[in-house]
Design an enzyme around this catalytic site. Structure first.
Site, PDB file in Angstrom:
ATOM      1  N   ASP A 200       0.327 -12.874  -1.800  1.00  6.84           N
ATOM      2  CA  ASP A 200      -0.249 -11.548  -1.950  1.00  6.84           C
ATOM      3  C   ASP A 200       0.744 -10.726  -2.767  1.00  6.84           C
ATOM      4  O   ASP A 200       1.931 -11.066  -2.852  1.00  6.84           O
ATOM      5  CB  ASP A 200      -0.466 -10.932  -0.563  1.00  6.84           C
ATOM      6  CG  ASP A 200      -0.894  -9.486  -0.634  1.00  6.84           C
ATOM      7  OD1 ASP A 200      -1.825  -9.176  -1.394  1.00  6.84           O
ATOM      8  OD2 ASP A 200      -0.280  -8.655   0.066  1.00  6.84           O
TER       9      ASP A 200
ATOM     10  N   ASP B 140       0.655  -6.668  -3.212  1.00 10.14           N
ATOM     11  CA  ASP B 140       0.989  -5.358  -2.666  1.00 10.14           C
ATOM     12  C   ASP B 140       1.575  -5.469  -1.264  1.00 10.14           C
ATOM     13  O   ASP B 140       1.010  -6.140  -0.392  1.00 10.14           O
ATOM     14  CB  ASP B 140      -0.251  -4.458  -2.629  1.00 10.14           C
ATOM     15  CG  ASP B 140      -0.794  -4.181  -4.026  1.00 10.14           C
ATOM     16  OD1 ASP B 140       0.018  -4.035  -4.946  1.00 10.14           O
ATOM     17  OD2 ASP B 140      -2.027  -4.136  -4.186  1.00 10.14           O
TER      18      ASP B 140
END
Length: 225
Positions: free
Chosen positions: A18, A20
Site C-alpha cells: 500500500d 498512503d
C-alpha cells in the site's frame, strides 16, 4: 501466525505495498485536499474508508467531489509538498529488488501522486496499480472525474489486483503489506498480510494481520536473516 508470515516473506516472488500511510508517511488524498482547501471534510471521509465503515467507492467519489483537483493543482501540490517516504521503506524495497522479488505499489490513491514515489524507490511505473484522475483539455486541466475501470476504484480492488498478478506471472508466493482494512482484504489471494502501524495504528488491522509491525526495520531484519 507471525512466524508463518515471516517465512512467506522470505520465500515469496512478489510483495505488494500500500502507499498512503505505509510507503509514504501521509495520506496523499488528505495532502491534496489541504492544498485545495478541503482538508477537514476529506480527512473525515478517509478515516471512514480506512476503518471500513463505508464502501471505498463512496469515499473516493465523495472526497473527489469535495476537492475537484485540477491537473495544475495536483502538479503544484507535488511541487510544494512532495511525498514523504516512511523511514526504512527505501532499504526494504532495495533489499527485495536485490533478492529478485517483484515489488508493486497497490493503492486507492492517485497514479499522478504515486509515480514520483515509484521513481524514488526504483519501482517501474508499470508496477503501479492505482486510481487515475481525469482532466479536461483546457489550460488548467480541470478535474473531469476518475477512471471507474481501474480495479482499485472499487471495494475489493486490491484482492483483484493480487489475483491478476498471480494469474499473469504464476507467482508461488505473494505478500501484501499495508495499514488499512482494504489492504487486509487482499489476503487471500495474498498468502500473507503484514499490517503496518508505523504511521497510524488501526485496531482492526492490528488484530487481523498475520504479522503486525511498526517499523520497516522489523521487515528488513527478516529479509536479511
Amino acid at each position: 501466525m507471525a512466524n508463518r508470515a515471516k517465512d512467506v516473506l522470505r520465500a515469496c516472488d512478489a510483495v505488494c505495498f500500500d502507499v498512503d500511510s505505509t510507503v509514504c508517511m501521509d495520506e496523499g488524498i488528505d495532502v491534496l485536499a489541504r492544498h485545495c482547501g478541503a482538508g477537514d471534510a476529506v480527512a473525515a471521509w478517509t478515516k471512514k474508508a480506512m476503518g471500513g465503515s463505508c464502501t471505498f467507492q463512496e469515499a473516493l467519489s465523495a472526497r473527489l467531489d469535495l476537492i475537484k483537483p485540477s491537473k495544475a493543482k495536483v502538479d503544484k501540490c507535488l511541487a510544494d509538498e512532495p511525498p514523504r517516504l516512511t523511514t526504512g521503506v527505501a532499504e526494504v524495497v532495495s533489499t527485495l529488488h536485490a533478492r529478485g522479488t517483484h515489488v508493486y505499489l497497490v493503492s486507492g490513491g492517485f497514479r499522478q501522486m504515486i509515480e514520483p514515489v515509484a521513481t524514488k524507490l526504483g519501482i517501474s511505473h508499470a508496477n503501479i496499480f492505482a486510481n487515475n484522475l481525469l482532466f479536461k483539455a483546457d489550460a488548467e486541466g480541470t478535474y473531469h472525474g476518475f477512471d471507474p475501470d481501474e480495479p482499485t476504484a472499487k471495494s475489493g480492488g486490491k484482492p483483484r489486483v493480487v489475483e491478476q498478478l498471480r494469474s499473469k506471472h504464476s507467482y508461488s508466493g505473494v505478500v501484501m503489506i499495508g495499514d488499512g482494512v482494504t489492504d487486509m482484504e487482499a489476503r487471500p489471494p495474498a498468502d500473507a498480510f503484514i499490517g503496518f502501524g508505523g504511521n497510524i495504528v488501526r485496531e482492526q488491522v492490528q488484530s487481523g494481520a498475520d504479522w503486525f509491525i511498526r517499523d520497516f526495520d522489523e521487515m528488513l531484519a527478516v529479509l536479511k536473516n
